[in-house]
Design an enzyme around this catalytic site. Structure first.
Site, mmCIF file in Angstrom:
data_model
loop_
_atom_site.group_PDB
_atom_site.id
_atom_site.type_symbol
_atom_site.label_atom_id
_atom_site.label_comp_id
_atom_site.label_asym_id
_atom_site.label_seq_id
_atom_site.Cartn_x
_atom_site.Cartn_y
_atom_site.Cartn_z
ATOM 1 N N SER A 107 -4.052 -5.886 19.965
ATOM 2 C CA SER A 107 -4.479 -5.384 18.657
ATOM 3 C C SER A 107 -5.961 -5.654 18.422
ATOM 4 O O SER A 107 -6.569 -6.535 19.026
ATOM 5 C CB SER A 107 -3.650 -6.026 17.554
HETATM 6 N N1 SAH Z 1 0.302 -9.726 19.861
HETATM 7 C C1 SAH Z 1 0.081 -8.861 20.981
HETATM 8 C C2 SAH Z 1 0.171 -7.409 20.586
HETATM 9 C C3 SAH Z 1 0.988 -6.643 21.553
HETATM 10 S S1 SAH Z 1 1.448 -5.020 21.042
HETATM 11 C C4 SAH Z 1 -1.231 -9.172 21.662
HETATM 12 O O1 SAH Z 1 -1.999 -10.028 21.189
HETATM 13 O O2 SAH Z 1 -1.478 -8.595 22.723
HETATM 14 C C5 SAH Z 1 3.059 -5.285 20.420
HETATM 15 C C6 SAH Z 1 4.090 -5.799 21.389
HETATM 16 O O3 SAH Z 1 5.346 -5.756 20.719
HETATM 17 C C7 SAH Z 1 4.273 -4.982 22.670
HETATM 18 O O4 SAH Z 1 4.063 -5.811 23.766
HETATM 19 C C8 SAH Z 1 5.731 -4.513 22.597
HETATM 20 O O5 SAH Z 1 6.384 -4.487 23.864
HETATM 21 C C9 SAH Z 1 6.342 -5.571 21.703
HETATM 22 N N2 SAH Z 1 7.597 -5.201 21.068
HETATM 23 C C10 SAH Z 1 7.980 -4.000 20.535
HETATM 24 N N3 SAH Z 1 9.234 -4.091 20.069
HETATM 25 C C11 SAH Z 1 9.659 -5.372 20.306
HETATM 26 C C12 SAH Z 1 10.866 -6.087 20.076
HETATM 27 N N4 SAH Z 1 11.945 -5.509 19.505
HETATM 28 N N5 SAH Z 1 10.936 -7.380 20.445
HETATM 29 C C13 SAH Z 1 9.878 -8.001 21.038
HETATM 30 N N6 SAH Z 1 8.706 -7.374 21.296
HETATM 31 C C14 SAH Z 1 8.607 -6.082 20.937
#
Ligand code: SAH
Length: 269
Positions: A107
């Site tokens: 993000s």
């Molecule tokens: N906080 C992260 C942002 C990653 S984007 C960073 O700093 O990089 C959001 C993430 O949420 C993705 O990796 C996606 O696979 C995950 N995600 C989506 N649905 C999810 C769920 N039901 N449980 C766990 N993770 C999930």
């Protein structure tokens, strides 16, 4: 499920900093361990010091409106370039989201700062004890959270990203982080309740498990889809009152990846 319990050796090509020696640290909130090599190492060939890139990123986050000194501090400490693809490392300190594989993104720093500041601004005190992150992704926000909370639990549904986050975090070795492979829509019951829950993925509504796993006095910060089929999401803050009730505030429009169901493990057979 698996945990971040055995630090691994670093194995990625680092193009801004050499992180081998334990040179500096992400200062965890109210914990004494969690050594994290980083911050002020200089890259020999470019002569670039990632600390100065981070300082500029922190200035931009401040200009964007973040006044929380603790949030600004952790952004100054965690080397974002360790969490992005080596090909994108020159953009690591720009205020932009970047692809991390499997259709997911790290993000945008100003948005992460906004969410962390909201999380800390809960009524009744800023010090966070137990925080649950939904969507570990590359592990960057988890590393930031480790500097703000006593214990952090982070759930990721894609096994490849769960594993990648563990590798990315290895040089930092945050002792107060547990990485969990699972469907974050279920929260993470074994360590509940949490006084902070933050989601990096947005679904149509807030899963009941998150509300149930929020401690009285706790705060949840998450994007929620504005309408079915809509890619627009609204940033929602939910506070749990001492009597167990939930009080919701709606904030600005944001754009996060979708909150998906179930888990995916694409490891070769
Ligand atoms: N906080 C992260 C942002 C990653 S984007 C960073 O700093 O990089 C959001 C993430 O949420 C993705 O990796 C996606 O696979 C995950 N995600 C989506 N649905 C999810 C769920 N039901 N449980 C766990 N993770 C999930």
């Amino acid at each position: 499920m698996s945990d971040l319990d055995t630090p691994r050796r670093k194995r990625f090509p680092l193009t801004l900093d050499d992180t081998r020696p334990a040179a500096s640290k992400v200062t965890p909130a109210r914990t004494s361990s969690a050594p994290s090599p980083m911050a002020s190492r200089t890259h020999g060939s470019l002569g670039l010091d990632s600390a100065s890139f981070r300082a500029r990123m922190v200035d931009r986050i401040r200009l964007d409106g973040c006044t929380d000194a603790e949030v600004l501090r952790v952004f100054g400490e965690v080397p974002r370039h360790l969490f992005v693809d080596p090909a994108l490392v020159s953009q690591a300190y720009e205020d932009t989201s970047l692809p991390i594989g499997l259709g997911q993104t790290i993000s945008k720093p100003s948005v992460v700062a906004r969410m962390l500041a909201l999380l800390r601004a809960r009524p009744g005190g800023a010090a966070l004890s137990r925080v649950l992150e939904i969507g570990t992704g590359c592990g960057y926000q988890a590393a930031l959270l480790c500097g703000l909370a006593r214990n952090v639990y982070s759930v990721e549904r894609l096994k490849a990203l769960h594993d990648k986050a563990r590798e990315n975090l290895a040089p930092i070795r945050p002792a107060n982080l547990r990485l969990v492979f699972g469907d974050g829509r279920l929260g993470h019951a074994p360590n509940a309740p949490y006084d902070g829950i933050v989601s990096a993925a947005g679904g149509l509504g807030l899963p009941q498990a998150w509300l149930d796993q929020l401690a009285p006095g706790g705060r949840l910060v998450a994007p929620v889809q504005s309408a079915p089929e809509s890619r627009e999401q609204v940033l929602i803050v939910v506070d749990r009152m001492a009597d167990g009730r939930w009080v919701e505030q709606r904030h600005e429009t944001v754009r996060f990846v979708p909150l998906e169901s179930g888990t995916r493990d694409h490891r070769p057979a």
